[in-house]
Design a protein around this motif. Structure first.
Motif, PDB file in Angstrom:
ATOM      1  N   ARG A  11       0.831  -1.205   0.000  1.00  0.00           N
ATOM      2  CA  ARG A  11       0.000   0.000   0.000  1.00  0.00           C
ATOM      3  C   ARG A  11       0.865   1.255   0.000  1.00  0.00           C
ATOM      4  NH1 ARG A  11      -4.726   1.821   4.369  1.00  0.00           N
ATOM      5  NH2 ARG A  11      -5.175   3.834   3.377  1.00  0.00           N
ATOM      6  N   LEU A  12       1.926   1.237   0.791  1.00  0.00           N
ATOM      7  CA  LEU A  12       2.828   2.386   0.822  1.00  0.00           C
ATOM      8  C   LEU A  12       3.550   2.560  -0.513  1.00  0.00           C
ATOM      9  CD1 LEU A  12       4.320   1.913   4.401  1.00  0.00           C
ATOM     10  CD2 LEU A  12       2.512   3.487   3.705  1.00  0.00           C
ATOM     11  N   LEU A  13       3.949   1.445  -1.128  1.00  0.00           N
ATOM     12  CA  LEU A  13       4.619   1.542  -2.430  1.00  0.00           C
ATOM     13  C   LEU A  13       3.649   1.978  -3.519  1.00  0.00           C
ATOM     14  CD1 LEU A  13       7.013  -1.541  -2.323  1.00  0.00           C
ATOM     15  CD2 LEU A  13       7.615   0.878  -2.136  1.00  0.00           C
ATOM     16  N   ASP A  14       2.390   1.559  -3.426  1.00  0.00           N
ATOM     17  CA  ASP A  14       1.388   2.034  -4.385  1.00  0.00           C
ATOM     18  C   ASP A  14       1.277   3.561  -4.314  1.00  0.00           C
ATOM     19  OD1 ASP A  14       0.838  -0.543  -5.198  1.00  0.00           O
ATOM     20  OD2 ASP A  14      -0.966  -0.747  -3.970  1.00  0.00           O
ATOM     21  N   ALA A  15       1.303   4.094  -3.104  1.00  0.00           N
ATOM     22  CA  ALA A  15       1.256   5.543  -2.945  1.00  0.00           C
ATOM     23  C   ALA A  15       2.504   6.193  -3.533  1.00  0.00           C
ATOM     24  CB  ALA A  15       1.128   5.905  -1.465  1.00  0.00           C
ATOM     25  N   THR A  29       8.775  11.052  -1.248  1.00  0.00           N
ATOM     26  CA  THR A  29       9.438  11.266   0.034  1.00  0.00           C
ATOM     27  C   THR A  29       8.680  10.505   1.114  1.00  0.00           C
ATOM     28  OG1 THR A  29       8.127  13.217   0.617  1.00  0.00           O
ATOM     29  CG2 THR A  29      10.119  13.590  -0.708  1.00  0.00           C
ATOM     30  N   MET A  30       9.329  10.324   2.238  1.00  0.00           N
ATOM     31  CA  MET A  30       8.701   9.609   3.347  1.00  0.00           C
ATOM     32  C   MET A  30       7.446  10.344   3.808  1.00  0.00           C
ATOM     33  SD  MET A  30      10.897   7.069   3.699  1.00  0.00           S
ATOM     34  CE  MET A  30      11.013   6.331   5.338  1.00  0.00           C
ATOM     35  N   SER A  31       7.552  11.669   3.952  1.00  0.00           N
ATOM     36  CA  SER A  31       6.414  12.442   4.436  1.00  0.00           C
ATOM     37  C   SER A  31       5.279  12.461   3.423  1.00  0.00           C
ATOM     38  CB  SER A  31       6.848  13.870   4.773  1.00  0.00           C
ATOM     39  OG  SER A  31       7.387  14.522   3.641  1.00  0.00           O
ATOM     40  N   ALA A  32       5.626  12.497   2.117  1.00  0.00           N
ATOM     41  CA  ALA A  32       4.582  12.511   1.097  1.00  0.00           C
ATOM     42  C   ALA A  32       3.828  11.190   1.068  1.00  0.00           C
ATOM     43  CB  ALA A  32       5.188  12.806  -0.271  1.00  0.00           C
ATOM     44  N   THR A  37      -1.212   8.268   2.172  1.00  0.00           N
ATOM     45  CA  THR A  37      -1.911   7.097   2.701  1.00  0.00           C
ATOM     46  C   THR A  37      -2.629   7.365   4.013  1.00  0.00           C
ATOM     47  OG1 THR A  37       0.100   6.367   3.840  1.00  0.00           O
ATOM     48  CG2 THR A  37      -0.305   5.490   1.607  1.00  0.00           C
ATOM     49  N   GLY A  38      -2.294   8.478   4.654  1.00  0.00           N
ATOM     50  CA  GLY A  38      -2.825   8.723   5.977  1.00  0.00           C
ATOM     51  C   GLY A  38      -2.134   7.917   7.055  1.00  0.00           C
ATOM     52  N   ALA A  39      -0.971   7.354   6.717  1.00  0.00           N
ATOM     53  CA  ALA A  39      -0.230   6.523   7.673  1.00  0.00           C
ATOM     54  C   ALA A  39       0.603   7.398   8.598  1.00  0.00           C
ATOM     55  CB  ALA A  39       0.681   5.561   6.923  1.00  0.00           C
ATOM     56  N   PRO A  40       0.785   6.954   9.832  1.00  0.00           N
ATOM     57  CA  PRO A  40       1.736   7.652  10.709  1.00  0.00           C
ATOM     58  C   PRO A  40       3.150   7.529  10.127  1.00  0.00           C
ATOM     59  CG  PRO A  40       0.397   6.069  11.941  1.00  0.00           C
ATOM     60  CD  PRO A  40       0.159   5.796  10.492  1.00  0.00           C
ATOM     61  N   SER A  41       3.950   8.534  10.346  1.00  0.00           N
ATOM     62  CA  SER A  41       5.328   8.487   9.842  1.00  0.00           C
ATOM     63  C   SER A  41       6.056   7.245  10.334  1.00  0.00           C
ATOM     64  CB  SER A  41       6.092   9.745  10.270  1.00  0.00           C
ATOM     65  OG  SER A  41       5.552  10.890   9.654  1.00  0.00           O
ATOM     66  N   GLY A  42       5.732   6.826  11.573  1.00  0.00           N
ATOM     67  CA  GLY A  42       6.388   5.643  12.110  1.00  0.00           C
ATOM     68  C   GLY A  42       6.120   4.396  11.302  1.00  0.00           C
ATOM     69  N   SER A  43       4.919   4.303  10.697  1.00  0.00           N
ATOM     70  CA  SER A  43       4.591   3.136   9.872  1.00  0.00           C
ATOM     71  C   SER A  43       5.450   3.106   8.616  1.00  0.00           C
ATOM     72  CB  SER A  43       3.110   3.157   9.494  1.00  0.00           C
ATOM     73  OG  SER A  43       2.296   2.954  10.623  1.00  0.00           O
ATOM     74  N   VAL A  44       5.720   4.285   8.059  1.00  0.00           N
ATOM     75  CA  VAL A  44       6.552   4.355   6.860  1.00  0.00           C
ATOM     76  C   VAL A  44       7.995   3.991   7.210  1.00  0.00           C
ATOM     77  CG1 VAL A  44       7.321   5.813   4.957  1.00  0.00           C
ATOM     78  CG2 VAL A  44       5.034   6.141   5.918  1.00  0.00           C
ATOM     79  N   ASN A  52      16.254   6.559   0.763  1.00  0.00           N
ATOM     80  CA  ASN A  52      16.961   5.744  -0.230  1.00  0.00           C
ATOM     81  C   ASN A  52      16.329   4.365  -0.359  1.00  0.00           C
ATOM     82  OD1 ASN A  52      18.829   7.642  -1.031  1.00  0.00           O
ATOM     83  ND2 ASN A  52      20.406   6.993   0.417  1.00  0.00           N
ATOM     84  N   ALA A  53      15.949   3.777   0.777  1.00  0.00           N
ATOM     85  CA  ALA A  53      15.311   2.460   0.747  1.00  0.00           C
ATOM     86  C   ALA A  53      13.937   2.534   0.084  1.00  0.00           C
ATOM     87  CB  ALA A  53      15.190   1.908   2.168  1.00  0.00           C
ATOM     88  N   LEU A  54      13.199   3.591   0.362  1.00  0.00           N
ATOM     89  CA  LEU A  54      11.885   3.775  -0.273  1.00  0.00           C
ATOM     90  C   LEU A  54      12.033   3.903  -1.788  1.00  0.00           C
ATOM     91  CD1 LEU A  54       8.821   4.414  -0.237  1.00  0.00           C
ATOM     92  CD2 LEU A  54       9.447   6.811   0.203  1.00  0.00           C
ATOM     93  N   LEU A  55      12.961   4.741  -2.225  1.00  0.00           N
ATOM     94  CA  LEU A  55      13.180   4.921  -3.660  1.00  0.00           C
ATOM     95  C   LEU A  55      13.616   3.613  -4.316  1.00  0.00           C
ATOM     96  CD1 LEU A  55      15.018   8.374  -3.670  1.00  0.00           C
ATOM     97  CD2 LEU A  55      12.726   7.913  -4.564  1.00  0.00           C
ATOM     98  N   ALA A  56      14.508   2.886  -3.658  1.00  0.00           N
ATOM     99  CA  ALA A  56      14.975   1.617  -4.215  1.00  0.00           C
ATOM    100  C   ALA A  56      13.824   0.632  -4.358  1.00  0.00           C
ATOM    101  CB  ALA A  56      16.065   1.021  -3.332  1.00  0.00           C
ATOM    102  N   GLU A  57      12.997   0.531  -3.328  1.00  0.00           N
ATOM    103  CA  GLU A  57      11.905  -0.443  -3.359  1.00  0.00           C
ATOM    104  C   GLU A  57      10.861  -0.098  -4.406  1.00  0.00           C
ATOM    105  OE1 GLU A  57      11.435  -3.304  -2.079  1.00  0.00           O
ATOM    106  OE2 GLU A  57      13.067  -3.452  -0.630  1.00  0.00           O
ATOM    107  N   VAL A  58      10.524   1.173  -4.532  1.00  0.00           N
ATOM    108  CA  VAL A  58       9.485   1.513  -5.517  1.00  0.00           C
ATOM    109  C   VAL A  58      10.024   1.303  -6.933  1.00  0.00           C
ATOM    110  CG1 VAL A  58       9.976   4.002  -5.714  1.00  0.00           C
ATOM    111  CG2 VAL A  58       7.662   3.150  -6.103  1.00  0.00           C
ATOM    112  N   TRP A  59      11.296   1.624  -7.169  1.00  0.00           N
ATOM    113  CA  TRP A  59      11.878   1.388  -8.492  1.00  0.00           C
ATOM    114  C   TRP A  59      11.973  -0.110  -8.784  1.00  0.00           C
ATOM    115  CZ3 TRP A  59      12.920   3.414 -13.039  1.00  0.00           C
ATOM    116  CH2 TRP A  59      13.774   2.719 -13.891  1.00  0.00           C
ATOM    117  N   LEU A  60      12.519  -0.873  -7.834  1.00  0.00           N
ATOM    118  CA  LEU A  60      12.738  -2.291  -8.078  1.00  0.00           C
ATOM    119  C   LEU A  60      11.420  -3.050  -8.213  1.00  0.00           C
ATOM    120  CD1 LEU A  60      15.742  -2.896  -5.679  1.00  0.00           C
ATOM    121  CD2 LEU A  60      15.789  -3.034  -8.177  1.00  0.00           C
TER     122      LEU A  60
END
Length: 204
Positions: A11-15, A29-32, A37-44, A52-60
């Motif tokens: 769900r986070l990667l879909d966003a 970005t993490m905050s975006a 998603t309406g998720a707490p920052s801690g969930s992200v 960097n990990a978020l960018l890598a995962e969404v690209w891969l």
């Protein structure tokens, strides 16, 4: 039975895909993602230790999903030209079915911060790139020629030209026209038909 997490990794990667398609890699970005998603920052941060990990995962995730279908079309054992045409057609058909993901693939891994990826993420990217290179080499060999110009011709036919059809329309904010798959296949057929038949003499 435990309930599934409210804010799953997918769900986070879909966003993140949605944000990237709208604003490019800079918009991921993490905050975006948390806001989308309406998720707490801690969930992200629980799922991605940093941007960097978020960018890598969404690209891969995006490129691996594309590669999974594309690689199934490239089995050149029976008919390399048919496989090449199917591979070119798949680029457009997949992009039509997944326009947001296709918009991300108009960028490159470096745009998604590859230089800052972990060793594990980089290894995943290298494995995928290696599978694509092997498929291109197999297609060229199936056409009876595997020199550098022939590999370039195959890559142009089954990846670069179909992506150019997709790129022109997506960057203009236009849907892909109904004839796009057919056009990509016709271009691939014309290019692949120039490769020598197996056993034919190659000019020196």
């Amino acid at each position: 039975m435990a309930r599934p997490p409210r804010f799953s990794t997918d769900r986070l990667l879909d966003a993140a895909v949605l944000l990237g398609a709208a604003s490019g890699p800079a918009g991921v970005t993490m905050s975006a993602v948390a806001q989308e998603t309406g998720a707490p920052s801690g969930s992200v941060y629980h799922r991605f230790p940093g941007r960097n990990a978020l960018l890598a995962e969404v690209w891969l995730r995006t490129v691996e999903r594309f590669q999974e279908g594309w690689l199934t079309t490239t089995d050149a054992e029976a008919d390399a030209r048919r496989a090449g045409r199917a591979a070119a057609r798949h680029v457009v058909a997949w992009s039509r079915a997944h326009p947001r993901e296709a918009a991300l693939l108009l960028y490159g891994a470096e745009d998604f911060g590859r230089s800052g990826w972990s060793a594990e993420h980089s290894a995943r990217a290298d494995r995928g790139d290696g599978r694509v290179r092997a498929a291109l080499a197999a297609l060229a060999a199936g056409l009876g020629a595997d020199g550098p110009p022939d590999r370039e011709r195959v890559a142009l036919a089954v990846i670069d030209l179909p992506l150019s059809v997709v790129r022109r329309h997506l960057r203009a904010g236009q849907p892909l026209p109904a004839h796009a798959e057919e056009l990509a296949e016709e271009c691939a057929a014309a290019l692949l038909g120039q490769a020598p038949e197996p056993g034919a003499d190659v000019p020196g």
